[in-house]
Design a protein around this motif. Structure first.
Motif, short mmCIF file in Angstrom:
data_model
loop_
_atom_site.label_atom_id
_atom_site.label_comp_id
_atom_site.label_asym_id
_atom_site.label_seq_id
_atom_site.Cartn_x
_atom_site.Cartn_y
_atom_site.Cartn_z
N VAL A 227 7.49 -1.46 11.15
CA VAL A 227 6.17 -2.04 11.41
C VAL A 227 5.07 -1.01 11.15
CG1 VAL A 227 4.69 -3.04 13.19
CG2 VAL A 227 7.09 -3.69 13.07
N LEU A 228 5.29 0.22 11.59
CA LEU A 228 4.30 1.27 11.38
C LEU A 228 4.08 1.54 9.89
CD1 LEU A 228 2.45 3.43 12.62
CD2 LEU A 228 4.41 4.98 12.63
N MET A 229 5.16 1.58 9.12
CA MET A 229 5.04 1.82 7.69
C MET A 229 4.32 0.67 6.99
SD MET A 229 6.07 4.77 6.88
CE MET A 229 5.89 4.44 5.13
N ILE A 230 4.58 -0.56 7.44
CA ILE A 230 3.87 -1.70 6.84
C ILE A 230 2.37 -1.59 7.08
CG2 ILE A 230 3.55 -4.20 7.00
CD1 ILE A 230 6.52 -4.47 7.57
N VAL A 231 1.99 -1.22 8.29
CA VAL A 231 0.56 -1.07 8.61
C VAL A 231 -0.06 0.04 7.76
CG1 VAL A 231 -1.07 -0.45 10.42
CG2 VAL A 231 0.83 -1.97 10.94
N ILE A 232 0.63 1.16 7.64
CA ILE A 232 0.07 2.29 6.88
C ILE A 232 -0.05 1.94 5.40
CG2 ILE A 232 0.52 4.65 6.11
CD1 ILE A 232 1.82 5.16 8.83
N LEU A 233 1.02 1.38 4.83
CA LEU A 233 1.00 1.07 3.40
C LEU A 233 0.05 -0.07 3.07
CD1 LEU A 233 4.82 1.35 2.59
CD2 LEU A 233 3.04 3.01 2.08
N ASN A 234 -0.01 -1.06 3.94
CA ASN A 234 -0.82 -2.24 3.64
C ASN A 234 -2.29 -2.04 3.96
OD1 ASN A 234 -2.01 -5.08 4.36
ND2 ASN A 234 -0.19 -5.50 3.15
N PHE A 241 -4.63 1.54 -3.56
CA PHE A 241 -3.60 1.23 -4.55
C PHE A 241 -3.10 -0.18 -4.30
CE2 PHE A 241 -3.52 5.78 -3.64
CZ PHE A 241 -3.73 6.32 -4.90
N ILE A 242 -3.48 -1.09 -5.18
CA ILE A 242 -3.20 -2.50 -4.96
C ILE A 242 -1.71 -2.80 -5.01
CG2 ILE A 242 -3.42 -3.11 -7.39
CD1 ILE A 242 -4.57 -5.19 -4.34
N ARG A 243 -0.95 -2.08 -5.86
CA ARG A 243 0.49 -2.33 -5.95
C ARG A 243 1.20 -1.91 -4.66
NH1 ARG A 243 2.12 -3.59 -11.22
NH2 ARG A 243 0.36 -4.78 -12.05
N VAL A 244 0.69 -0.89 -4.01
CA VAL A 244 1.27 -0.48 -2.73
C VAL A 244 1.04 -1.57 -1.69
CG1 VAL A 244 1.15 1.22 -0.86
CG2 VAL A 244 0.99 1.97 -3.24
N GLN A 245 -0.12 -2.18 -1.72
CA GLN A 245 -0.41 -3.26 -0.77
C GLN A 245 0.48 -4.47 -1.03
OE1 GLN A 245 -4.32 -5.12 -1.02
NE2 GLN A 245 -4.47 -5.10 1.20
N ILE A 246 0.72 -4.77 -2.30
CA ILE A 246 1.55 -5.93 -2.64
C ILE A 246 2.98 -5.73 -2.15
CG2 ILE A 246 2.55 -7.24 -4.54
CD1 ILE A 246 0.00 -6.76 -6.10
N PHE A 247 3.52 -4.53 -2.35
CA PHE A 247 4.92 -4.26 -2.02
C PHE A 247 5.06 -3.45 -0.73
CE2 PHE A 247 4.93 -4.69 -6.69
CZ PHE A 247 5.79 -5.78 -6.80
N SER A 248 4.14 -3.61 0.20
CA SER A 248 4.17 -2.82 1.43
C SER A 248 5.43 -3.10 2.26
CB SER A 248 2.92 -3.09 2.27
OG SER A 248 2.82 -4.48 2.58
N ILE A 249 5.84 -4.35 2.32
CA ILE A 249 7.03 -4.70 3.12
C ILE A 249 8.29 -4.17 2.46
CG2 ILE A 249 8.41 -6.61 4.01
CD1 ILE A 249 5.85 -8.21 4.27
N LEU A 250 8.42 -4.37 1.16
CA LEU A 250 9.60 -3.90 0.45
C LEU A 250 9.71 -2.38 0.50
CD1 LEU A 250 12.02 -4.66 -1.32
CD2 LEU A 250 10.52 -4.51 -3.32
N MET A 251 8.60 -1.68 0.32
CA MET A 251 8.60 -0.22 0.37
C MET A 251 8.92 0.28 1.77
SD MET A 251 5.29 0.56 -2.05
CE MET A 251 5.40 2.33 -1.78
N SER A 252 8.43 -0.40 2.79
CA SER A 252 8.71 0.02 4.16
C SER A 252 10.19 -0.09 4.49
CB SER A 252 7.89 -0.84 5.14
OG SER A 252 6.51 -0.71 4.89
N ILE A 253 10.82 -1.17 4.03
CA ILE A 253 12.25 -1.34 4.28
C ILE A 253 13.05 -0.26 3.56
CG2 ILE A 253 14.22 -2.88 3.90
CD1 ILE A 253 12.30 -5.22 4.23
#
Length: 256
Positions: A227-234, A241-253
């Motif tokens: 959850v913390l990583m999703i908040v930080i990335l998103n 960085f728009i691509r980071v926002q799009i894939f915030s959940i996938l990158m966090s996992i």
């Protein structure tokens, strides 16, 4: 002057689709009519959506089966595993049927929306499962202990699931009446976004015992980090960085 600045009210699906195509995007990255830039992006977005859908869909049968197993003293691992597997299979099958109905414009909205499990039902379902004495007496036993002693584990599971599914079926008729009568459309005018927060909080509180029932109470730190990583990335890195926002959940996992 006031009429000129008042937003146009959308009353038909065609008007809504046109507004989605030509209206201001604000924070929306992909609209309803948009397509990703390439096939790789489409696959990654589909994978991210699958992971979100899979977790939410599997979580509900896992939680419900854990409650039944712990409450009704299911000690045989094979029976517990078979019950959990059957419940997950049934959930995915029902989700597939309802998703297909949702995709058909005559029975649904026609939008590619996955109809998965709902956490809103967990509170009432837990109340039914916890009504051990009522279920025992309804089956002709004087006490819950007598009910446990007189029945085998699979029979107890079948009996409890009959009460749970019967309650859901009965409640669904009430929901159908609310939907087709148009009452919900009128009620929504008085439901502000402020009421959504307490509602989601109450649903979350009903899940407080779920990790213990599932035996995953030691994964709290992993869940918190995701959850913390999703908040930080998103919300932080994704602003630049728009691509980071799009894939915030996938990158966090992947990171956690």
């Amino acid at each position: 002057m006031g009429e000129a600045h008042r937003p146009r009210r959308v009353t038909t699906f065609e008007e809504w689709r046109e507004l989605a195509r030509t209206g201001p995007r604000r924070w929306i990255i992909y609209g309803v009519e948009d397509k990703p830039d390439n096939i790789v992006l489409s696959v990654l977005l589909g994978l991210q959506q699958y992971l979100i859908m899979f977790g939410a869909t599997v979580a509900v049968p896992f939680i419900v089966s854990g409650w039944i197993i712990s409450t009704y003293q299911i000690t045989d691992p094979e029976v517990a595993s078979l019950f959990r597997a059957n419940l997950i299979t049934i959930t995915f099958f029902a989700a597939g049927i309802t998703t297909l109905l949702q995709l058909w414009p005559k029975t649904g909205s026609g939008l590619p929306i996955i109809q998965g499990s709902s956490f809103s039902f967990l509170g009432p379902v837990y109340s039914i499962i916890a009504s051990t004495l009522i279920i025992a007496q309804a089956e002709g036993y004087s006490s819950f202990e007598e009910f446990i002693a007189a029945t085998d584990e699979w029979t107890r599971i079948s009996i409890v699931m009959q009460y749970v599914t019967g309650a859901i079926l009965a409640a669904s008729f009430f929901e159908i009446i609310l939907g087709y009568s148009g009452i919900m459309g009128k009620i929504k005018r008085y439901i502000t976004p402020v009421s959504i927060g307490p509602t989601v909080t109450l649903i979350g509180l009903t899940l407080f015992r779920a990790p213990a029932a599932m035996g995953v109470q030691y994964c709290a730190w992993e869940a918190f980090l995701v959850v913390l990583m999703i908040v930080i990335l998103n919300q932080i890195i994704g602003k630049k960085f728009i691509r980071v926002q799009i894939f915030s959940i996938l990158m966090s996992i992947i990171i956690v």
